[in-house]
Design a protein around this motif. Structure first.
Motif, short mmCIF file in Angstrom:
data_model
loop_
_atom_site.label_atom_id
_atom_site.label_comp_id
_atom_site.label_asym_id
_atom_site.label_seq_id
_atom_site.Cartn_x
_atom_site.Cartn_y
_atom_site.Cartn_z
N MET A 90 -18.54 -51.63 -13.64
CA MET A 90 -17.48 -50.61 -13.12
C MET A 90 -17.64 -49.51 -13.48
O MET A 90 -18.73 -48.58 -13.43
N ALA A 91 -17.33 -48.39 -11.77
CA ALA A 91 -17.26 -46.82 -11.36
C ALA A 91 -16.72 -46.53 -12.81
O ALA A 91 -15.92 -46.23 -13.30
N THR A 92 -17.88 -45.27 -12.97
CA THR A 92 -17.87 -44.10 -14.45
C THR A 92 -17.08 -42.78 -12.97
O THR A 92 -16.94 -43.43 -11.73
N ARG A 93 -16.33 -41.98 -13.77
CA ARG A 93 -15.76 -40.36 -13.10
C ARG A 93 -16.73 -39.98 -12.79
O ARG A 93 -16.78 -39.90 -11.53
N ASP A 94 -18.49 -39.94 -12.58
CA ASP A 94 -19.29 -39.33 -12.57
C ASP A 94 -19.59 -40.07 -11.37
O ASP A 94 -20.10 -39.65 -10.39
N ASP A 95 -19.48 -41.53 -11.35
CA ASP A 95 -19.50 -42.35 -9.95
C ASP A 95 -19.07 -41.66 -9.17
O ASP A 95 -19.18 -42.24 -7.60
N ASP A 96 -17.90 -41.62 -9.03
CA ASP A 96 -16.53 -41.37 -7.89
C ASP A 96 -17.34 -39.82 -7.81
O ASP A 96 -17.04 -39.71 -6.36
N ASP A 97 -17.53 -39.14 -8.13
CA ASP A 97 -18.07 -37.57 -8.06
C ASP A 97 -19.30 -37.81 -7.04
O ASP A 97 -20.08 -36.49 -6.44
N LEU A 98 -20.28 -38.63 -7.62
CA LEU A 98 -21.23 -38.85 -6.66
C LEU A 98 -21.74 -38.97 -5.54
O LEU A 98 -21.38 -40.01 -5.02
N GLN A 99 -22.24 -37.92 -4.77
CA GLN A 99 -22.30 -37.91 -3.04
C GLN A 99 -23.33 -37.72 -2.86
O GLN A 99 -24.48 -37.32 -3.75
N CYS A 100 -24.25 -38.18 -1.49
CA CYS A 100 -25.72 -38.21 -1.66
C CYS A 100 -25.44 -37.98 0.21
O CYS A 100 -24.78 -38.45 0.74
N TRP A 101 -26.40 -36.88 -0.07
CA TRP A 101 -26.77 -36.58 1.86
C TRP A 101 -27.96 -36.35 2.50
O TRP A 101 -28.68 -35.90 1.55
N LEU A 102 -28.22 -36.77 3.47
CA LEU A 102 -29.45 -36.11 3.97
C LEU A 102 -29.55 -35.03 4.88
O LEU A 102 -29.04 -34.73 5.82
N VAL A 103 -30.61 -34.09 4.85
CA VAL A 103 -30.61 -32.35 5.35
C VAL A 103 -32.11 -32.53 5.65
O VAL A 103 -32.74 -32.73 5.49
N VAL A 134 -37.89 -30.04 7.50
CA VAL A 134 -38.10 -30.26 6.05
C VAL A 134 -37.05 -30.99 6.05
O VAL A 134 -35.77 -30.92 6.00
N GLU A 135 -37.12 -32.61 4.97
CA GLU A 135 -35.24 -33.08 5.41
C GLU A 135 -35.66 -33.13 3.35
O GLU A 135 -36.96 -33.25 3.19
N ALA A 136 -34.68 -33.23 2.86
CA ALA A 136 -33.94 -33.58 1.81
C ALA A 136 -32.86 -34.71 1.31
O ALA A 136 -32.18 -34.24 2.41
N THR A 137 -33.06 -35.39 0.81
CA THR A 137 -31.89 -36.41 -0.07
C THR A 137 -31.00 -35.53 -0.90
O THR A 137 -31.98 -35.89 -2.05
N LEU A 138 -30.00 -35.45 -1.06
CA LEU A 138 -29.18 -34.18 -2.22
C LEU A 138 -28.24 -35.27 -2.50
O LEU A 138 -28.01 -35.71 -2.18
N GLN A 139 -27.93 -35.80 -4.37
CA GLN A 139 -27.47 -36.20 -4.82
C GLN A 139 -26.90 -35.23 -5.90
O GLN A 139 -27.13 -34.32 -6.06
N GLY A 140 -25.20 -35.75 -6.46
CA GLY A 140 -24.25 -34.32 -7.13
C GLY A 140 -23.30 -34.79 -6.42
O GLY A 140 -22.89 -35.13 -5.31
N LYS A 168 -25.88 -34.78 6.86
CA LYS A 168 -24.92 -36.36 7.06
C LYS A 168 -24.99 -36.90 6.26
O LYS A 168 -26.20 -37.39 5.28
N THR A 169 -23.79 -37.34 5.20
CA THR A 169 -23.61 -38.31 4.59
C THR A 169 -23.88 -39.42 4.48
O THR A 169 -23.57 -40.39 5.53
N ILE A 170 -25.07 -40.30 2.93
CA ILE A 170 -24.82 -41.32 3.25
C ILE A 170 -23.93 -42.49 2.39
O ILE A 170 -23.39 -41.60 1.17
N GLU A 171 -23.65 -43.29 2.48
CA GLU A 171 -22.71 -43.50 2.75
C GLU A 171 -23.44 -44.52 1.50
O GLU A 171 -23.42 -45.08 1.56
N PRO A 172 -22.27 -45.29 0.26
CA PRO A 172 -22.26 -45.89 -1.07
C PRO A 172 -22.77 -47.50 -0.30
O PRO A 172 -21.65 -47.29 0.75
N PRO A 173 -23.20 -47.98 -0.81
CA PRO A 173 -24.40 -47.96 -1.61
C PRO A 173 -25.98 -47.13 -1.43
O PRO A 173 -26.53 -47.65 -0.53
N PHE A 174 -26.19 -46.43 -2.47
CA PHE A 174 -27.10 -45.76 -1.72
C PHE A 174 -28.03 -46.51 -3.51
O PHE A 174 -27.18 -45.88 -4.51
N PRO A 175 -29.16 -45.73 -2.80
CA PRO A 175 -30.03 -45.54 -4.20
C PRO A 175 -29.87 -44.27 -5.51
O PRO A 175 -29.40 -43.26 -4.73
#
Length: 101
Positions: free
Chosen positions: A1-14, A50-56, A83-90
């Motif tokens: 079951m997803a938590t509120r934090d999971d709903d707010d979590l995004q992942c971006w490739l920069v 420089v490349e980064a994956t950001l989550q939050g 770029k937004t990485i769509e779920p599911p993501f690690p």
């Protein structure tokens, strides 16, 4: 079951281009991300970018991208792709430097 934090979590490739290698950019990104509560990784690319994956939450990721673009005095950012990485993501539990690719 997803938590509120999971709903707010995004992942971006920069991808950041300009004078961003050899100026302490990655280390500054690690420090800033950790103090901002962002997880993921950052690394140099062989094409001098420089490349980064950001989550939050979206607001934190936007603030991190703004900082990456404007607030690193020794760097000169010419271009930034996000770029937004769509779920599911690690899920990451901290922010670190990864080897150059």
């Amino acid at each position: 079951m997803a938590t509120r934090d999971d709903d707010d979590l995004q992942c971006w490739l920069v991808r950041v281009r300009g004078r961003v290698q050899g100026v302490g950019y990655r280390e500054a990104c690690v420090r800033h991300a950790r103090t901002s509560g962002i997880t993921g990784w950052v690394r140099n690319r062989m094409d001098d970018s420089v490349e980064a994956t950001l989550q939050g939450p979206r607001a934190q990721l936007q603030a991190m991208c703004d900082w990456m673009r404007e607030d690193m005095p020794a760097a000169l950012v010419d271009d930034m792709d996000v770029k937004t990485i769509e779920p599911p993501f690690p899920r990451f539990d901290h922010f670190e430097r990864w080897p150059t690719l």
